[in-house]
Write an enzyme that holds these catalytic residues in place. Structure first.
Site, PDB file in Angstrom:
ATOM      1  N   ARG B 134       1.346  -1.168  -0.338  1.00 33.44           N
ATOM      2  CA  ARG B 134       0.236   0.516  -0.221  1.00 33.44           C
ATOM      3  C   ARG B 134       1.379   1.261  -0.561  1.00 33.44           C
ATOM      4  NH1 ARG B 134      -2.669   0.600   4.929  1.00 33.44           N
ATOM      5  NH2 ARG B 134      -1.572   2.530   5.807  1.00 33.44           N
ATOM      6  N   GLU B 156       4.818   6.950   2.705  1.00 29.71           N
ATOM      7  CA  GLU B 156       5.305   6.438   2.860  1.00 29.71           C
ATOM      8  C   GLU B 156       4.625   5.404   1.927  1.00 29.71           C
ATOM      9  OE1 GLU B 156       5.016   4.603   6.960  1.00 29.71           O
ATOM     10  OE2 GLU B 156       2.411   4.628   6.668  1.00 29.71           O
ATOM     11  N   ASN B 158       3.897   0.833   2.917  1.00 31.00           N
ATOM     12  CA  ASN B 158       3.730  -0.415   3.400  1.00 31.00           C
ATOM     13  C   ASN B 158       4.347  -1.498   2.500  1.00 31.00           C
ATOM     14  OD1 ASN B 158       3.073   1.038   5.663  1.00 31.00           O
ATOM     15  ND2 ASN B 158       1.620   1.959   4.107  1.00 31.00           N
ATOM     16  N   SER B 163      -2.535  -2.035   5.860  1.00 38.40           N
ATOM     17  CA  SER B 163      -4.308  -2.770   6.272  1.00 38.40           C
ATOM     18  C   SER B 163      -5.594  -1.878   5.658  1.00 38.40           C
ATOM     19  CB  SER B 163      -4.367  -3.137   7.652  1.00 38.40           C
ATOM     20  OG  SER B 163      -3.797  -1.695   8.587  1.00 38.40           O
ATOM     21  N   LYS B 336      11.785   3.566   5.671  1.00 39.05           N
ATOM     22  CA  LYS B 336      11.862   4.505   5.619  1.00 39.05           C
ATOM     23  C   LYS B 336      12.754   4.619   4.430  1.00 39.05           C
ATOM     24  CE  LYS B 336       7.902   5.880   8.484  1.00 39.05           C
ATOM     25  NZ  LYS B 336       8.102   5.240   9.616  1.00 39.05           N
ATOM     26  N   LYS B 397      11.283  11.811  10.898  1.00 37.14           N
ATOM     27  CA  LYS B 397      10.523  10.648  11.547  1.00 37.14           C
ATOM     28  C   LYS B 397      11.491   9.566  11.641  1.00 37.14           C
ATOM     29  CE  LYS B 397       6.735  10.758   8.127  1.00 37.14           C
ATOM     30  NZ  LYS B 397       5.964  10.145   7.234  1.00 37.14           N
ATOM     31  N   GLU B 401       9.542   1.068  11.013  1.00 37.31           N
ATOM     32  CA  GLU B 401       7.922   1.215  10.738  1.00 37.31           C
ATOM     33  C   GLU B 401       6.810   1.128  12.251  1.00 37.31           C
ATOM     34  OE1 GLU B 401       6.951   0.310   7.357  1.00 37.31           O
ATOM     35  OE2 GLU B 401       8.844   0.771   7.123  1.00 37.31           O
ATOM     36  N   GLY B 402       5.895   1.701  12.044  1.00 35.64           N
ATOM     37  CA  GLY B 402       5.041   1.516  12.979  1.00 35.64           C
ATOM     38  C   GLY B 402       4.660   3.345  13.655  1.00 35.64           C
ATOM     39  N   ARG B 491      -8.003   7.138   4.094  1.00 36.26           N
ATOM     40  CA  ARG B 491      -7.991   7.556   5.956  1.00 36.26           C
ATOM     41  C   ARG B 491      -8.013   8.692   6.818  1.00 36.26           C
ATOM     42  NH1 ARG B 491      -4.459   3.967   9.694  1.00 36.26           N
ATOM     43  NH2 ARG B 491      -5.435   4.002  10.934  1.00 36.26           N
TER      44      ARG B 491
END
Lengths: 517, 517
Positions: B134, B156, B158, B163, B336, B397, B401-402, B491
């Protein structure tokens, strides 16, 4: 024979296996709207004031075995039942004799009848009626009979607010999913054969019935957009069951539906000069709609009529041009008293409404029902009911809809002696049905209960007909536009509260696994 | 220009109208599985120990406007992005240089790399890899630019556990339902035109991707039944999002899926002599399955690795013959740091992986990203980051991840000075994106919040490819079996916590309303 009636059931599964089925069922059910809003005893209103939480509806984890022949028979006779009740509702003179016996003891029936009389006086303006019926049965086995004796016994016939058609479609789909996808343990495959599961298409059929009425209403009397109005209770925990009828109306039939609380009818509807029913959505006052069809999911219980205005509202709707599902006369036809009159041994009434061959098929599903009035049959019934030895084979039921107040077996004599004899005719006496013993697992609010259960099969029917009206009187059915069997419901509950296991009184939606017995 | 960027939004609705939309949305969402399990702050575990309650997922009540050209562009370049990341994951020598800069500062990346090295030493036995990717974007407008300046900026990419593909399909269907069925007030129809709503088919596409991998796995090495294994966190509130991928696998592709907690991998799986992965369901020990495909919905965050055994489990899976979605190298490609290396101005890397025309299309979506290392570019970035005047246009950043640990704008200089300089290379500096101002209404746990929001568009991609393996080393992509754009996610979250209205940090699933700006 009774232990051999059904296969060993439910399948013998380990705790871990059962847990896996529970998790799969809890996820599938929410993903597919097999859900209810939680009871306030589970989630207090203050915790979730906007009602955003939902929970899996009470369900059985496994489909319940049901004798194949009984099931086929129940579906096959539904069209006869649809016609029977349409003809009863259509023939005011016959219905009047039954209702008049009731009005002195049942205020609710009396009020309904009064409404009919008022509208009749003014003249009905809508000759079409829609029935979304459900005929409920249990399987009966004679205590000392052999294994081939299973037969259907009708419990009641619902002419108003026949519920669970939405959830029934979902639970049958869920049981099929668990079966075909291999989530049931491999050992279960011996008894739960996917091809023996029956999918209930009740949601689609009932929605189609409403759509047929909407279409039959025609172009109407105004140029307003048209809609179907769902009359609902508030709050309604069983809202998803109803939504599953609304969605196909919107998606498949392109019909706008609105939900109107039964208590707000007079606030948001009015009749124009030609008694066309106009609904003005409170949130959208600039877009009034002409109502083609009124679908009652409320108004069937005295508790819905909290003030005199509730009765004015019912009268207001009955006067309207909208097609009623059901009309007052159809609502009244569902009185247990009607069932009792039809089922009283050697009664002539059934053959008055149906041709002989179909009358005899229907008759086979009647359990003997007796009045508790002062007629000869009533006198006989009183002696059966007051003697503890004979009373133990019977159940005493109020004539009114709604249930919950049945008196069982040996409790009947004392109950009757505790109320004035003048009230006895408000009850009927019905021979108890002996269902075959069966075990299943019920999931309710995340809790698993395993034990003896009793299943009740409901068969839905869609009936749309035109009444012959002469000077305001209903002179019979003039034309049948739709008469269809419309899927089924299996509801399963604990067999008694005394035996532990599944708590009595809490029904769960279930689906049919056909078995040859 | 900014106020004119989007139409006046959301539609001007009364409190009563909004309430009607809320009720319709709350019912539709549960009826269609647009739901999550409630947070323990909403429903304590003791109240519902078996996890039977569910609640509408956080959603926007209206779809959010999104520039048509930007949206088309985001979909159009997804196949290039899929290929780019497959090629990165496929070329170990390139990836190694990037990762080696990270391992000293990021223990998580170091552990992943160690696993890859161990498996490489032994030799990989599976040359196929599945990516369910994604790519996330925001719309960027230059502060003093004209109205035609909207452009896409990648946030970013993924490569693991992308999800919301399940819920995205449902929210786009819900917004369409509310629009086409006339539940949005008539006044909204001016801005919310049903034909401008975009349905996301992400659930079906992602499921198809898993099915393609399952099929490509071939006949395997055993005669056991085959399955796809979903590796999941426990408890998982977002379980319905995942179930919406499982159901089409079962219904449409007839593939058995199992859910295995990431913490239980070693308890229920083993490798046979040919490193085939065997899963033995704990509830059904007599029916072991050969695992064709491992779908990671866990394992992407350091918090999933609670013990050394967690790392043994990841190694165990990576060694196996199952197709990984994703492989360790693919997981690492999503760092990243990789994004930063590609996006560092005048970097040669993009054109190493993609033909010039496609590289330039992809490049246009990069926001300038700088390393914070000691290279010349890094030195330049450090001066930008430490000066409050320039820092205000940037976000800092972590490479990991996360998310959740970003440092914004004027807070950057003090943050950097507060940690050892040796840790600075664990962060990247990225130019802030200026999204156009927008308002919408978010529904969360039954509460309505209206205010300024920011939307983030994710485009899913399915990529199934075969790696060229030489003596255990990945020498590039040998064959692309599937490369598809796979639907989208929008989102939307509150724009800042300071301004009130929509609480920041709480994202809601949303859908796209195309607008011409």
């Amino acid at each position: 024979m009774s232990q051999q009636e059904y296969p060993r059931y439910p399948p013998d599964v380990s705790e871990l296996q059962l847990r896996d089925v529970v998790v799969s069922a809890q996820d599938w059910s929410i993903a597919h709207g097999l859900a209810v809003r939680p009871a306030t005893s589970f989630v207090a209103e203050a915790q979730d004031p906007s009602g955003s939480l939902a929970v899996t509806a009470p369900i059985t984890l496994f489909p319940s075995p049901f004798p194949r022949e009984c099931f086929k028979n129940a579906l096959a006779i539904q069209q006869s039942y649809n016609e029977l009740y349409a003809r009863i509702a259509g023939e005011e003179a016959w219905l009047k004799r039954v209702v008049e016996e009731l009005v002195s003891v049942d205020e609710f029936m009396a009020e309904l009848w009064t409404i009919h009389q008022k509208v009749k006086e003014e003249g009905y303006v809508q000759d079409l009626t829609l029935g979304l019926f459900r005929s409920d049965y249990m399987v009966h086995v004679e205590a000392e009979d052999n294994a081939h004796s299973s037969s259907l016994r009708q419990v009641e016939f619902n002419t108003i607010a026949s519920s669970f058609g939405g959830l029934s479609t979902q639970i049958s789909a869920m049981h099929e999913f668990l079966s075909r996808s291999g989530i049931y343990p491999a050992e279960s495959a011996v008894v739960i054969k996917p091809d023996d599961l029956v999918q209930s298409k009740s949601a689609a059929h009932l929605a189609s019935g409403l759509a047929e009425a909407h279409k039959a209403y025609g172009s109407g009397t105004t140029s307003l957009p048209k809609c179907i109005l769902f009359l609902v209770q508030t709050p309604e925990r069983n809202v998803f069951d109803q939504r599953h009828l609304e969605y196909p109306l919107i998606y498949d039939h392109k019909i706008r539906t609105y939900r109107l609380p039964f208590s707000s009818i007079l606030d948001h509807t009015h009749l124009d000069a030609s008694r066309t029913l106009i609904y003005t959505p409170p949130h959208s006052p600039s877009t009034p709609h002409e109502v083609t069809t009124l679908y009652f999911r409320a108004g069937y219980s005295p508790s819905d009529y909290t003030t005199p205005a509730s009765w004015s509202a019912r009268l207001h709707l009955e006067r309207s041009r909208a097609i009623k599902c059901p009309s007052i006369l159809t609502h009244l036809s569902g009185a247990k008293k009607v069932q009792q009159v039809l089922a009283t041994p050697s009664s002539p009434h059934l053959s008055h409404f149906l041709p002989a061959s179909r009358a005899s098929e229907v008759l086979k599903t009647f359990a003997p029902i007796y009045p508790l009035d002062t007629s000869p049959a009533g006198q006989h019934a009183r002696s059966l009911a007051l003697d503890p030895e004979t009373a133990k084979n019977y159940v005493l039921k109020p004539q009114r809809e709604g249930g919950g107040n049945n008196v069982y077996r040996t409790k009947i004599p004392d109950f009757l002696r505790g109320i004035p004899e003048a009230q006895w005719p408000a009850y009927i006496l019905m021979e108890m049905i002996n269902p075959p013993p069966l075990q299943n697992v019920i999931l309710r609010n995340g809790e698993v209960q395993k034990g003896g259960v009793i299943g009740e099969l409901g068969v839905y029917g869609v009936m749309l007909w035109r009444n012959k009206l002469e000077q305001g009187e209903h002179m019979g059915v003039q034309e049948v536009l739709v008469n269809k069997e419309a899927g089924y419901l299996l509801r399963t509950k604990g067999d008694t509260s005394e035996e532990g296991g599944v708590a009595a009184g809490f029904g769960a939606v279930d689906s049919v696994l056909l078995v040859d017995v």
